[in-house]
Write a protein that holds these residues in place. Structure first.
Motif: not given
Length: 272
Positions: A1-2, A20-21, A23, A82
């Protein structure tokens, strides 16, 4: 994961099995863009308009096979989570084959996991105006199951097939990806079975997944020289890239990079 300023290590650990992300709002592809771009995406996204306890402001976005260009609307501050490939099917407790290019209100899906998230927001745990996005994410993460359920051996097998297939089909950091028929062979399944599992757990066929993945690879490198971009994104040649990009994005890579975008539409909410 960012990880960025939104995500503490604690929250990342809670969200990692599913997402996974994370934002906030639309992420710009190029500077001085003439519109807000809704990128094509092979992932399913949980989107919440923060500050609202209206279940209709918590939306599941299915895979997006076409780009959309919107006029920017002030005050739209959306957290977007996401899903990892295949995880949305576990989270929602349903196949995803009918979610492509749709936005569905959380209240309309009948998902126990999603209902728990909606209830957390409705109870005010993630609403306080003084809360940071990281604090809001922590409230949401605590309402999400710790890990995807096993359910049955068949479900576990399908989860493994999707995880391995998406890794083989994705461009990643280089131009090499396996053709669909070869991926099926490596996984010891038929192409037909692979398509069925993909449609249920990803919401797309493997070939459409690849098409979107390649276009996203072009978008990530759109400021570079197009012949090099074409090679790195796994196309046969630049004309192949241009045709596929135009089909998904509504314009050519060169025109997109020069900010000659298609007709911009007003952003509207509601079910797809």
């Amino acid at each position: 994961m960012q990880r960025d300023k939104l995500i503490t290590a604690e929250v990342a650990d809670l969200l990692r099995p599913w997402f996974s992300d994370v934002t906030v709002g639309a992420q710009p592809v190029i500077g001085d863009a003439p519109a807000v771009l809704e990128q094509p995406d092979h992932a399913v996204t949980l989107t919440w308009r923060v500050g609202s306890d209206d279940p209709h402001d918590i939306v599941i976005m299915g895979p997006r096979t076409q780009a959309r260009y919107h006029l920017e609307r002030p005050g739209r501050d959306c957290l977007q989570l996401r899903f990892r490939p295949g995880r949305a099917a576990d989270f929602l407790g349903r196949p995803l084959r009918d979610l492509a290019d749709r936005a569905v209100d959380a209240a309309d899906l009948g998902s126990k996991s999603l209902t728990a998230v909606v209830q957390t927001i409705a109870d005010g745990g993630a609403l306080a105006a003084s809360q940071s996005h990281a604090a809001r994410l922590r409230s949401l993460a605590e309402a999400i199951p710790v890990a995807p359920p096993t359910h049955t051996d068949r479900a576990a097998l399908h989860r493994r097939i999707v995880a391995e297939a998406t890794a083989l089909l994705s461009i990643g950091d280089g131009p090499t990806h396996e053709p669909v028929h070869r991926v099926a062979r490596r996984l010891s399944v038929s192409e037909r079975h692979l398509r069925t599992v993909f449609a249920d757990r990803v919401g797309l066929t493997p070939s459409r997944f690849v098409r979107i993945d390649r276009v996203r690879a072009v978008l990530a490198r759109i400021q570079q020289k197009l012949p090099e971009v074409s090679s790195r994104a796994g196309y046969y040649d630049q004309s192949h890239m241009t045709a596929e990009f135009r089909n998904v994005m509504g314009t050519t890579p060169d025109a997109f990079a020069r900010r000659r975008w298609p007709t911009i539409e007003a952003c509207t909410a509601g079910n797809g």
